[in-house]
Design an enzyme around this catalytic site. Structure first.
Site, PDB file in Angstrom:
ATOM      1  N   GLU A  18       0.821  -1.208   0.000  1.00 18.35           N
ATOM      2  CA  GLU A  18       0.000   0.000   0.000  1.00 18.35           C
ATOM      3  C   GLU A  18       0.853   1.255   0.000  1.00 18.35           C
ATOM      4  O   GLU A  18       1.928   1.294   0.575  1.00 18.35           O
ATOM      5  CB  GLU A  18      -0.842   0.030   1.268  1.00 18.35           C
ATOM      6  CG  GLU A  18      -1.802  -1.105   1.334  1.00 18.35           C
ATOM      7  CD  GLU A  18      -2.475  -1.170   2.676  1.00 18.35           C
ATOM      8  OE1 GLU A  18      -3.070  -2.208   2.961  1.00 18.35           O
ATOM      9  OE2 GLU A  18      -2.391  -0.190   3.437  1.00 18.35           O
ATOM     10  N   CYS A  77       3.245   8.293   1.568  1.00 25.72           N
ATOM     11  CA  CYS A  77       3.565   7.291   2.562  1.00 25.72           C
ATOM     12  C   CYS A  77       3.825   6.001   1.796  1.00 25.72           C
ATOM     13  O   CYS A  77       2.965   5.545   1.039  1.00 25.72           O
ATOM     14  CB  CYS A  77       2.351   7.192   3.475  1.00 25.72           C
ATOM     15  SG  CYS A  77       2.437   5.875   4.647  1.00 25.72           S
ATOM     16  N   CYS A 134       4.554  -7.551   7.511  1.00 27.28           N
ATOM     17  CA  CYS A 134       5.530  -7.143   8.520  1.00 27.28           C
ATOM     18  C   CYS A 134       5.732  -8.296   9.490  1.00 27.28           C
ATOM     19  O   CYS A 134       4.773  -8.985   9.847  1.00 27.28           O
ATOM     20  CB  CYS A 134       5.022  -5.906   9.276  1.00 27.28           C
ATOM     21  SG  CYS A 134       6.222  -5.240  10.446  1.00 27.28           S
ATOM     22  N   CYS A 146       2.775  -5.906  15.999  1.00 25.29           N
ATOM     23  CA  CYS A 146       2.271  -4.950  16.989  1.00 25.29           C
ATOM     24  C   CYS A 146       0.756  -5.164  17.094  1.00 25.29           C
ATOM     25  O   CYS A 146       0.086  -5.319  16.064  1.00 25.29           O
ATOM     26  CB  CYS A 146       2.590  -3.529  16.559  1.00 25.29           C
ATOM     27  SG  CYS A 146       4.354  -3.246  16.333  1.00 25.29           S
ATOM     28  N   CYS A 206      -1.879  -2.965  14.988  1.00 24.23           N
ATOM     29  CA  CYS A 206      -1.593  -2.614  13.591  1.00 24.23           C
ATOM     30  C   CYS A 206      -2.124  -3.665  12.631  1.00 24.23           C
ATOM     31  O   CYS A 206      -1.839  -4.855  12.773  1.00 24.23           O
ATOM     32  CB  CYS A 206      -0.082  -2.451  13.408  1.00 24.23           C
ATOM     33  SG  CYS A 206       0.390  -2.155  11.701  1.00 24.23           S
ATOM     34  N   GLY A 211       5.345  -2.569   6.670  1.00 25.75           N
ATOM     35  CA  GLY A 211       6.687  -3.093   6.885  1.00 25.75           C
ATOM     36  C   GLY A 211       7.545  -2.278   7.825  1.00 25.75           C
ATOM     37  O   GLY A 211       7.226  -1.136   8.163  1.00 25.75           O
ATOM     38  N   GLU A 212       8.627  -2.897   8.272  1.00 27.74           N
ATOM     39  CA  GLU A 212       9.576  -2.238   9.169  1.00 27.74           C
ATOM     40  C   GLU A 212      10.838  -1.896   8.362  1.00 27.74           C
ATOM     41  O   GLU A 212      11.616  -2.782   8.005  1.00 27.74           O
ATOM     42  CB  GLU A 212       9.899  -3.176  10.349  1.00 27.74           C
ATOM     43  CG  GLU A 212      11.073  -2.736  11.213  1.00 27.74           C
ATOM     44  CD  GLU A 212      11.039  -1.263  11.634  1.00 27.74           C
ATOM     45  OE1 GLU A 212      10.006  -0.804  12.154  1.00 27.74           O
ATOM     46  OE2 GLU A 212      12.049  -0.573  11.427  1.00 27.74           O
ATOM     47  N   SER A 266      10.372   5.938   9.552  1.00 34.41           N
ATOM     48  CA  SER A 266       9.682   5.609  10.803  1.00 34.41           C
ATOM     49  C   SER A 266      10.003   4.174  11.191  1.00 34.41           C
ATOM     50  O   SER A 266       9.887   3.259  10.378  1.00 34.41           O
ATOM     51  CB  SER A 266       8.172   5.762  10.619  1.00 34.41           C
ATOM     52  OG  SER A 266       7.485   5.267  11.754  1.00 34.41           O
ATOM     53  N   SER A 301       8.198   4.944  16.538  1.00 35.20           N
ATOM     54  CA  SER A 301       6.828   4.610  16.954  1.00 35.20           C
ATOM     55  C   SER A 301       6.888   4.185  18.411  1.00 35.20           C
ATOM     56  O   SER A 301       7.130   3.033  18.718  1.00 35.20           O
ATOM     57  CB  SER A 301       6.272   3.487  16.082  1.00 35.20           C
ATOM     58  OG  SER A 301       6.182   3.928  14.753  1.00 35.20           O
ATOM     59  N   LEU A 302       6.666   5.143  19.285  1.00 36.91           N
ATOM     60  CA  LEU A 302       6.859   4.899  20.720  1.00 36.91           C
ATOM     61  C   LEU A 302       5.593   4.280  21.312  1.00 36.91           C
ATOM     62  O   LEU A 302       5.618   3.169  21.837  1.00 36.91           O
ATOM     63  CB  LEU A 302       7.201   6.228  21.403  1.00 36.91           C
ATOM     64  CG  LEU A 302       7.536   6.168  22.877  1.00 36.91           C
ATOM     65  CD1 LEU A 302       8.835   5.439  23.132  1.00 36.91           C
ATOM     66  CD2 LEU A 302       7.613   7.592  23.456  1.00 36.91           C
ATOM     67  N   HIS A 303       4.526   5.030  21.293  1.00 38.64           N
ATOM     68  CA  HIS A 303       3.184   4.585  21.706  1.00 38.64           C
ATOM     69  C   HIS A 303       3.031   4.245  23.185  1.00 38.64           C
ATOM     70  O   HIS A 303       1.900   4.067  23.666  1.00 38.64           O
ATOM     71  CB  HIS A 303       2.665   3.427  20.843  1.00 38.64           C
ATOM     72  CG  HIS A 303       2.750   3.671  19.367  1.00 38.64           C
ATOM     73  ND1 HIS A 303       2.586   4.921  18.795  1.00 38.64           N
ATOM     74  CD2 HIS A 303       3.002   2.824  18.326  1.00 38.64           C
ATOM     75  CE1 HIS A 303       2.727   4.821  17.480  1.00 38.64           C
ATOM     76  NE2 HIS A 303       2.989   3.571  17.171  1.00 38.64           N
ATOM     77  N   CYS A 362      -2.315   2.113   7.755  1.00 37.57           N
ATOM     78  CA  CYS A 362      -1.443   1.091   7.191  1.00 37.57           C
ATOM     79  C   CYS A 362      -1.990  -0.318   7.393  1.00 37.57           C
ATOM     80  O   CYS A 362      -2.456  -0.685   8.441  1.00 37.57           O
ATOM     81  CB  CYS A 362      -0.032   1.265   7.745  1.00 37.57           C
ATOM     82  SG  CYS A 362       0.510   0.204   9.043  1.00 37.57           S
TER      83      CYS A 362
HETATM   84  N1  SAH Z   1       7.022  -0.293  10.931  1.00 39.56           N
HETATM   85  C1  SAH Z   1       7.260   1.097  11.027  1.00 39.56           C
HETATM   86  C2  SAH Z   1       6.664   1.920   9.917  1.00 39.56           C
HETATM   87  C3  SAH Z   1       5.301   1.538   9.429  1.00 39.56           C
HETATM   88  S1  SAH Z   1       3.982   1.785  10.560  1.00 39.56           S
HETATM   89  C4  SAH Z   1       6.799   1.611  12.381  1.00 39.56           C
HETATM   90  O1  SAH Z   1       6.163   0.859  13.104  1.00 39.56           O
HETATM   91  O2  SAH Z   1       7.139   2.743  12.693  1.00 39.56           O
HETATM   92  C5  SAH Z   1       3.743   3.539  10.472  1.00 39.56           C
HETATM   93  C6  SAH Z   1       3.074   4.158  11.673  1.00 39.56           C
HETATM   94  O3  SAH Z   1       1.650   3.900  11.659  1.00 39.56           O
HETATM   95  C7  SAH Z   1       3.580   3.648  13.002  1.00 39.56           C
HETATM   96  O4  SAH Z   1       3.807   4.710  13.887  1.00 39.56           O
HETATM   97  C8  SAH Z   1       2.427   2.784  13.460  1.00 39.56           C
HETATM   98  O5  SAH Z   1       2.465   2.593  14.825  1.00 39.56           O
HETATM   99  C9  SAH Z   1       1.240   3.568  12.968  1.00 39.56           C
HETATM  100  N2  SAH Z   1      -0.019   2.828  12.881  1.00 39.56           N
HETATM  101  C10 SAH Z   1      -0.216   1.514  12.650  1.00 39.56           C
HETATM  102  N3  SAH Z   1      -1.540   1.218  12.631  1.00 39.56           N
HETATM  103  C11 SAH Z   1      -2.201   2.385  12.858  1.00 39.56           C
HETATM  104  C12 SAH Z   1      -3.588   2.740  12.951  1.00 39.56           C
HETATM  105  N4  SAH Z   1      -4.544   1.833  12.802  1.00 39.56           N
HETATM  106  N5  SAH Z   1      -3.906   4.020  13.216  1.00 39.56           N
HETATM  107  C13 SAH Z   1      -2.933   4.963  13.336  1.00 39.56           C
HETATM  108  N6  SAH Z   1      -1.613   4.702  13.239  1.00 39.56           N
HETATM  109  C14 SAH Z   1      -1.243   3.415  13.004  1.00 39.56           C
HETATM  110 FE1  SF4 Z   2       5.052  -3.620  11.609  1.00 37.87          FE
HETATM  111 FE2  SF4 Z   2       5.133  -0.964  12.140  1.00 37.87          FE
HETATM  112 FE3  SF4 Z   2       2.775  -2.276  12.009  1.00 37.87          FE
HETATM  113 FE4  SF4 Z   2       4.418  -2.740  14.040  1.00 37.87          FE
HETATM  114  S1  SF4 Z   2       3.414  -0.778  13.574  1.00 37.87           S
HETATM  115  S2  SF4 Z   2       3.322  -4.306  12.869  1.00 37.87           S
HETATM  116  S3  SF4 Z   2       6.405  -2.576  13.058  1.00 37.87           S
HETATM  117  S4  SF4 Z   2       4.219  -1.960  10.342  1.00 37.87           S
END
Ligand code: SAH
Ligand code: SF4
Length: 346
Positions: free
Chosen positions: A92, A105, A112, A116, A119, A163-164, A195, A218-220, A337
């Site tokens: 995507e 983006c 991935c 997480c 996600c 993806g990461e 990211s 991506s701290l969260h 994503c």
């Molecule tokens: N793997 C990398 C980059 C891709 S994810 C990472 O985790 O940083 C890109 C960003 O989208 C990350 O900050 C992720 O935590 C966030 N993300 C994933 N799912 C989401 C959702 N449903 N709503 C908002 N942000 C989301």
């Molecule tokens: Fe992969 Fe980033 Fe989604 Fe975590 S937030 S599953 S690292 S794409």
């Protein structure tokens, strides 16, 4: 050697291959220009080459570019791309327009490997890495559509699709080199943000690249106890190791990192949670992006309520934290994503 992907060759390798074919060096330079700067995806387009040479190239090489793309447009102008790859897999991309910017983006992997819990991409297994040409092509494609729909080119690129990126390190770095090179798209490094979910060793490696793009983590959650619950990667790359890697990154590049922090309802949105985040910001020079969660089917965590979000952000700002709120875009088309690919899989 038929069917070799011509775009897998570096400029030096291309020059060597041309020498072997008895073609002069400037021809290789012309073809390299077609491949990257002019984004040609067939030999027919290379109109300054003779027909026999184009035929010869066609016999030896192929293009493993992107295949067909499904594009959806949101009410707010956001474009979502479901991009098929040459092997039928899908990733995507998203284009987010606002008053000043057009942000692309892009994805770095198919699926991935890090699941997480919040996600949608994490529900898909990692099938393969994208190669640098596939990452580059997403930018070319999204840039074309940005021009068509808004009349402006892309101004920013983030690796926040599927993806990461730091688990596909070499391809991501090579795509950035090409995107920023005058022989490629010539974009400024500062317009690019990588990211990561937090791979400490990858961050240290990035710091040593002598590049000047931005890094987002991506701290969260700002304690190991909470972060462990939503991001498995934190168990092997805990906050202590990330603080060390990020400080090294800051020392080497002079750039502040951006902490991405999705606010989840009653999970990480209390004043106590904000205090943990403030404490972390005292240890790493950082900006904070508060992200509105796009609720995902099957996930218990939900988007935080707006009054709690506002109190959280006000508390950060009262403590001199530089915090911005990032509203979710393209909700009606599942632009977060992994969401589209998940739907298509079902
Ligand atoms: N793997 C990398 C980059 C891709 S994810 C990472 O985790 O940083 C890109 C960003 O989208 C990350 O900050 C992720 O935590 C966030 N993300 C994933 N799912 C989401 C959702 N449903 N709503 C908002 N942000 C989301
Ligand atoms: Fe992969 Fe980033 Fe989604 Fe975590 S937030 S599953 S690292 S794409």
């Amino acid at each position: 050697m038929a069917n070799q992907d011509i775009r897998k060759l570096s400029k030096e390798e291309l020059t060597a291959a041309f020498a072997e074919m008895g073609e002069p060096k400037f021809r290789a330079a012309q073809v390299y220009e077609w491949l990257w700067q002019k984004s040609a995806r067939s030999f027919e387009e290379m109109t300054n080459l003779s027909k026999p040479l184009r035929e010869k190239l066609k016999e030896q090489f192929s293009f493993y570019g992107l295949s067909d793309t499904i594009i959806q447009q949101s009410k707010d102008g956001t474009l979502k791309f479901g991009i098929h790859l040459h092997d039928g897999r899908m990733v995507e991309g998203v284009m987010i327009p606002d008053d000043e910017r057009n942000t692309a983006c892009v994805s770095s992997q198919v699926g991935c490997s890090l699941s997480c819990t919040f996600c949608a991409t994490g529900f898909l297994k990692r099938e393969r890495n994208l190669d640098y040409g596939e990452i580059y092509d997403q930018v070319v494609l999204i840039n074309q559509k940005a021009l068509e729909t808004t009349g402006r080119p892309l101004s920013n690129i983030v690796s926040m699709g599927m993806g990461e990126p730091l688990l596909n390190y070499d391809n991501v770095m090579q795509s950035i080199r090409l995107i920023t090179s005058p022989q490629g798209l010539g974009m400024a490094q500062k317009r690019i943000t990588v990211s990561t979910s937090g791979i400490s060793r990858g961050i240290m490696r990035l710091a040593d690249e002598n590049m000047n793009f931005n890094l987002a983590l991506s701290l969260h959650a700002a304690t190991d106890e909470k972060r462990d619950q939503i991001m498995d990667i934190n168990k092997s790359n805990n906050l202590e190791s990330l603080v060390e890697a990020l400080n090294y990154f800051h020392e080497k590049t002079g750039s502040k990192v951006t902490f991405e922090y999705i606010l989840f309802d009653r999970f990480n949105d209390s004043i106590e949670d904000a205090n943990h985040l403030i404490a972390l910001c005292a240890r790493v020079p950082a900006f904070v992006n508060i992200i509105e969660y796009n609720n995902v089917e099957g996930v218990t965590l939900k988007k935080a309520k707006s009054d709690r979000r506002d109190a959280f952000v006000a508390h950060l700002r009262n403590n001199d934290i530089n915090a911005a709120i990032r509203r979710s875009r393209g909700k009606d088309i599942d632009a977060a994503c992994g969401q589209l690919a998940n739907k298509l899989e079902k």
